[in-house]
Motif scaffolding. Structure first.
Motif, PDB file in Angstrom:
ATOM      1  N   TYR A  79       0.959  -1.125   0.017  1.00 51.60           N
ATOM      2  CA  TYR A  79      -0.150   0.164  -0.121  1.00 51.60           C
ATOM      3  C   TYR A  79       0.928   1.270  -0.076  1.00 51.60           C
ATOM      4  O   TYR A  79       1.656   1.321   0.831  1.00 51.60           O
ATOM      5  CB  TYR A  79      -1.045   0.023   1.379  1.00 51.60           C
ATOM      6  CG  TYR A  79      -1.666   1.379   1.458  1.00 51.60           C
ATOM      7  CD1 TYR A  79      -2.684   1.457   0.544  1.00 51.60           C
ATOM      8  CD2 TYR A  79      -1.532   1.938   2.571  1.00 51.60           C
ATOM      9  CE1 TYR A  79      -3.342   2.681   0.929  1.00 51.60           C
ATOM     10  CE2 TYR A  79      -2.048   3.202   2.605  1.00 51.60           C
ATOM     11  CZ  TYR A  79      -3.129   3.679   1.909  1.00 51.60           C
ATOM     12  OH  TYR A  79      -3.716   4.762   1.960  1.00 51.60           O
ATOM     13  N   PRO A  81       0.604   5.181   0.642  1.00 50.07           N
ATOM     14  CA  PRO A  81      -0.318   6.114   0.822  1.00 50.07           C
ATOM     15  C   PRO A  81      -0.063   7.541  -0.129  1.00 50.07           C
ATOM     16  O   PRO A  81       1.253   7.568  -0.617  1.00 50.07           O
ATOM     17  CB  PRO A  81      -0.019   6.428   2.404  1.00 50.07           C
ATOM     18  CG  PRO A  81       1.161   5.792   2.715  1.00 50.07           C
ATOM     19  CD  PRO A  81       1.589   4.796   1.636  1.00 50.07           C
ATOM     20  N   ASP A  85       4.349  11.366   4.839  1.00 47.57           N
ATOM     21  CA  ASP A  85       5.540  12.141   5.614  1.00 47.57           C
ATOM     22  C   ASP A  85       6.432  11.063   5.884  1.00 47.57           C
ATOM     23  O   ASP A  85       6.042  10.061   6.702  1.00 47.57           O
ATOM     24  CB  ASP A  85       4.720  12.985   6.682  1.00 47.57           C
ATOM     25  CG  ASP A  85       5.882  13.733   7.519  1.00 47.57           C
ATOM     26  OD1 ASP A  85       6.866  14.173   6.997  1.00 47.57           O
ATOM     27  OD2 ASP A  85       5.692  13.832   8.617  1.00 47.57           O
ATOM     28  N   ILE A  86       7.887  11.356   5.617  1.00 45.14           N
ATOM     29  CA  ILE A  86       8.887  10.418   6.139  1.00 45.14           C
ATOM     30  C   ILE A  86       9.417  11.009   7.279  1.00 45.14           C
ATOM     31  O   ILE A  86      10.139  12.215   7.401  1.00 45.14           O
ATOM     32  CB  ILE A  86       9.973  10.507   4.783  1.00 45.14           C
ATOM     33  CG1 ILE A  86       9.152   9.881   3.687  1.00 45.14           C
ATOM     34  CG2 ILE A  86      10.962   9.381   5.345  1.00 45.14           C
ATOM     35  CD1 ILE A  86       9.846   9.825   2.582  1.00 45.14           C
ATOM     36  N   VAL A  90      16.244   9.314   6.283  1.00 46.78           N
ATOM     37  CA  VAL A  90      17.189   8.006   5.912  1.00 46.78           C
ATOM     38  C   VAL A  90      17.627   8.085   4.643  1.00 46.78           C
ATOM     39  O   VAL A  90      17.112   8.959   3.771  1.00 46.78           O
ATOM     40  CB  VAL A  90      16.067   6.833   6.262  1.00 46.78           C
ATOM     41  CG1 VAL A  90      15.682   6.761   7.548  1.00 46.78           C
ATOM     42  CG2 VAL A  90      15.069   6.878   5.311  1.00 46.78           C
ATOM     43  N   SER A  94      17.718   2.557   2.615  1.00 40.69           N
ATOM     44  CA  SER A  94      17.308   2.300   3.949  1.00 40.69           C
ATOM     45  C   SER A  94      15.736   2.262   3.643  1.00 40.69           C
ATOM     46  O   SER A  94      14.982   1.405   4.171  1.00 40.69           O
ATOM     47  CB  SER A  94      17.584   3.196   5.078  1.00 40.69           C
ATOM     48  OG  SER A  94      18.952   2.942   5.286  1.00 40.69           O
ATOM     49  N   LEU A  95      15.273   3.430   3.053  1.00 41.20           N
ATOM     50  CA  LEU A  95      13.792   3.670   2.821  1.00 41.20           C
ATOM     51  C   LEU A  95      13.303   2.489   2.103  1.00 41.20           C
ATOM     52  O   LEU A  95      12.365   1.736   2.440  1.00 41.20           O
ATOM     53  CB  LEU A  95      13.397   4.851   2.442  1.00 41.20           C
ATOM     54  CG  LEU A  95      11.983   5.122   2.185  1.00 41.20           C
ATOM     55  CD1 LEU A  95      11.587   6.098   3.661  1.00 41.20           C
ATOM     56  CD2 LEU A  95      11.441   5.845   1.210  1.00 41.20           C
ATOM     57  N   LEU A  98      12.577  -0.820   3.827  1.00 37.79           N
ATOM     58  CA  LEU A  98      11.214  -0.950   4.857  1.00 37.79           C
ATOM     59  C   LEU A  98      10.316  -1.865   3.974  1.00 37.79           C
ATOM     60  O   LEU A  98       9.520  -2.391   4.868  1.00 37.79           O
ATOM     61  CB  LEU A  98      10.798   0.245   4.937  1.00 37.79           C
ATOM     62  CG  LEU A  98      11.765   1.286   5.857  1.00 37.79           C
ATOM     63  CD1 LEU A  98      11.208   2.613   6.195  1.00 37.79           C
ATOM     64  CD2 LEU A  98      12.126   0.528   7.145  1.00 37.79           C
ATOM     65  N   GLY A  99      10.490  -1.939   2.766  1.00 39.08           N
ATOM     66  CA  GLY A  99       9.533  -2.813   2.111  1.00 39.08           C
ATOM     67  C   GLY A  99       9.566  -4.266   2.379  1.00 39.08           C
ATOM     68  O   GLY A  99       8.771  -5.153   2.336  1.00 39.08           O
ATOM     69  N   LEU A 140       9.152   5.986  -3.128  1.00 45.06           N
ATOM     70  CA  LEU A 140       8.264   5.378  -2.411  1.00 45.06           C
ATOM     71  C   LEU A 140       7.793   4.038  -3.101  1.00 45.06           C
ATOM     72  O   LEU A 140       7.254   3.080  -2.326  1.00 45.06           O
ATOM     73  CB  LEU A 140       7.364   6.603  -2.130  1.00 45.06           C
ATOM     74  CG  LEU A 140       7.865   7.593  -1.338  1.00 45.06           C
ATOM     75  CD1 LEU A 140       6.813   8.795  -1.145  1.00 45.06           C
ATOM     76  CD2 LEU A 140       8.020   7.025   0.430  1.00 45.06           C
ATOM     77  N   ARG A 143      10.023   1.477  -2.532  1.00 47.74           N
ATOM     78  CA  ARG A 143       9.825   0.716  -1.279  1.00 47.74           C
ATOM     79  C   ARG A 143       8.593  -0.457  -1.294  1.00 47.74           C
ATOM     80  O   ARG A 143       8.703  -1.403  -0.970  1.00 47.74           O
ATOM     81  CB  ARG A 143       9.195   1.652  -0.176  1.00 47.74           C
ATOM     82  CG  ARG A 143       9.271   1.339   1.411  1.00 47.74           C
ATOM     83  CD  ARG A 143       8.058   0.545   1.730  1.00 47.74           C
ATOM     84  NE  ARG A 143       6.809   1.681   1.676  1.00 47.74           N
ATOM     85  CZ  ARG A 143       5.612   1.444   1.710  1.00 47.74           C
ATOM     86  NH1 ARG A 143       5.185  -0.046   2.032  1.00 47.74           N
ATOM     87  NH2 ARG A 143       4.682   2.319   1.531  1.00 47.74           N
TER      88      ARG A 143
END
Lengths: 246, 332
Positions: A79, A81, A85-86, A90, A94-95, A98-99, A140, A143
């Motif tokens: 998902y 969004p 807002d991060i 990072v 790294s971001l 997160l996935g 994003l 991710r």
């Protein structure tokens, strides 16, 4: 197949989606469109298993999302969004990593593949605060891709992108769909839905008022009825533009 | 163990040695020392240094977790109800202790402080753990409720503590309460270490369990839930972890503020900035900060030893101001 069956959603004590039934097929892009307040984002949240239905159910390949573990659901559905807002500055790598949280692994190969798919290799060490809007949108999406979900659900992923970055991101989403993933995106730009979606759901005041191929669901007279504007499509299929007025 | 953890572990090793040697009486590592050097080390400085490490570690780890949970670099675990409730419990013990047999009275302060912390944890979990049936509550409602419930509890505990001070049974008790609230490690023994260490270690362990969920919160609450984070479990881990680390610290040393606020900022530049990479290094850095501050207040040439809580507030308040300036310039 991602299916909503007689779905009713309430938020803040108010009904936002009422009795909606729809089936979304993988391997193509489903666009969810409608005026402001039509219930698009709420529907997307419910399809992602993040908003509990007040009535009806959402199921993925025959299994109700409510019966899946949070981890199992997270592995199956990615998902994205609307412009999140991060919290921390990072790095891109790294971001994107997160996935992999639902898989509880580092998933180096999947992270590398996601970075490569969105052409982010050169930016891997860059802090997210130093990304442009287009780069940030790609990061994003990467991710989500690094989690290798069967479905990608994105809430207005193309908003605030310039034309070049917007087309690039659409191309990435189409590639995901072509690879067999399911893609459902909330869109405000009806021309994008007309030109790039395989299936369109039109919502108005919490109800599904039309669905089908874009040429059918987004017929000019329906746009007039739902959005309250005079509308006409111009151009050839795949490159259509919407002319509007009152 | 990441780079930050190695740096602060090395610093802690150096500070620990200096802390054992420094004080009103300097103990030279080599050569002749005072006659009772072994006694000073074993009964005074070593338990005090260990307690500083334990409390600092708990506050540092708690700060890193709290900032991660609230997605706010200005959050401090002491602000959200648990520390003030622990302090209220401790202050109440000054009334209760005279009524108890001597053997029980000796334990009334830490036990009642921990009880206060537990009540604070329970209150936070009860209020913030409620989610609305339409799903909009999720983690989002939880975090907003957590903040508000914490501030409410802190205000209530602060008011009751002030009332307790106003109605102090005698001037001696009043003086004891005020001194205790200022936080210190003076005259602490292995008994306090025995109370605080297991609770703090358990608390840091609980916070470590929340680390990956805190990472997911980097992207916001909906994205975190989409990554499989269970908001109620995360809230529960946070409340228990913060309750144990902060409650244990307050129970044995009084209010020691700002450690949880300062430490993650010292650690963050050495990490990838995700909360999970901050918790262990922040525990080590918190230990360094409290140990260093306690060693400094011990050697300052004042007639009465400067209270550790006051010293850290004198450092912490300007640091907080500096953070606000950085935030205003968009550099935080």
């Amino acid at each position: 197949m991602l299916t909503a069956e007689n779905l009713t959603l309430r938020r803040g004590g108010r009904s936002v989606v009422e009795g909606l039934t729809a089936s979304l097929a993988p391997g193509g892009i489903t666009a969810i469109v409608g005026p402001n307040g039509a219930g698009k984002s709420s529907l997307l949240l419910a399809l992602a298993g993040l908003l509990e239905p007040a009535g009806g159910a959402v199921s993925l390949d025959g299994t109700a999302l409510g019966a899946m573990t949070a981890r199992g659901r997270a592995q199956a559905i990615g998902y994205l969004p609307q412009s999140p807002d991060i919290a921390w500055d990072v790095s891109v790598a790294s971001l994107v990593a997160l996935g992999r949280l639902p898989w509880r692994d580092r998933g180096s190969a999947e992270v590398e593949a996601a970075l490569a798919a969105l052409d982010l290799g050169a930016l891997r060490h860059r802090p997210v605060s130093r990304l442009s809007g287009g780069e940030r949108a790609r990061v994003l999406l990467a991710r989500v891709l690094s989690g290798c979900p069967r479905w990608i659900l994105a809430d207005e992923p193309l908003a605030a992108l310039d034309l070049g970055h917007r087309d690039a991101l659409v191309a990435h989403l189409k590639a995901c769909a072509a690879a067999g993933q399911g893609v459902a995106i909330v869109l405000h730009d009806l021309a994008l839905a007309m030109n790039h979606a395989d299936h369109v759901l039109v919502l108005d005041e919490g109800r599904l008022v039309a669905e089908g191929p874009p040429a059918v669901a987004l017929a000019a007279e329906r746009i007039t009825r739902v959005w309250g504007i005079d509308a006409a499509w111009v151009g050839e299929p795949g490159r259509r533009g919407l002319v509007t007025g009152r | 163990m990441n780079r930050a953890a190695i740096v602060f572990a090395a610093l802690l090793a150096v500070l620990a040695v200096l802390s054992l040697l420094a004080g009103r009486v300097w103990i030279a590592p080599f050569g002749d020392g005072p006659q009772n050097a072994a006694l000073i080390l074993a009964e005074l400085r070593l338990p005090r240094a260990v307690l500083a490490v334990v409390i600092g570690a708990g506050l540092g780890a708690g700060g890193a977790a709290m900032q991660g949970y609230l997605r706010n670099p200005l959050a401090d675990p002491g602000l959200f109800g648990i520390a003030p409730m622990a302090a209220l419990g401790a202050v109440a013990s000054f009334w209760v202790a005279p009524l108890l047999p001597a053997a029980l009275a000796a334990w009334s302060l830490p036990v009642m402080a921990l009880t206060g912390a537990a009540l604070g944890m329970g209150g936070l979990a009860l209020i913030a753990g409620r989610t609305t049936s339409d799903g909009a509550g999720g983690a989002g409602g939880g975090i907003a409720l957590f903040t508000l419930a914490g501030l409410m509890l802190a205000s209530l505990a602060g008011a009751l503590t002030a009332l307790a001070i106003t109605l102090a049974p005698n001037p001696f008790a009043l003086s004891e309460i005020v001194l205790w609230l200022n936080g210190a490690l003076t005259d602490r023994s292995w008994r306090e270490v025995g109370i605080a260490a297991p609770l703090t270690v358990a608390g840091i362990g609980v916070l470590a369990l929340a680390a990956k969920s805190l990472d997911a919160l980097t992207l916001g609450e909906d994205a975190a839930r989409s990554l499989g984070v269970d908001p109620r479990r995360l809230l529960g881990l946070l409340v228990i972890g913060i309750g144990l680390t902060v409650g244990a610290g307050v129970a044995v040393a009084g209010i020691i503020g700002f450690v949880g606020l300062i430490v993650p900022h010292l650690v963050r530049p050495l990490t990838d900035r995700l909360p999970s990479s901050l918790i262990l290094p922040s525990a080590l850095a918190g230990a360094c900060l409290v140990l260093a501050a306690d060693s400094i207040v011990r050697v300052l040439p004042f007639v009465t030893e400067l209270r550790l809580g006051i010293a850290l507030s004198l450092i912490g308040a300007p640091f907080f101001g500096w953070l606000l300036v950085r935030m205003r310039r968009g550099r935080l």
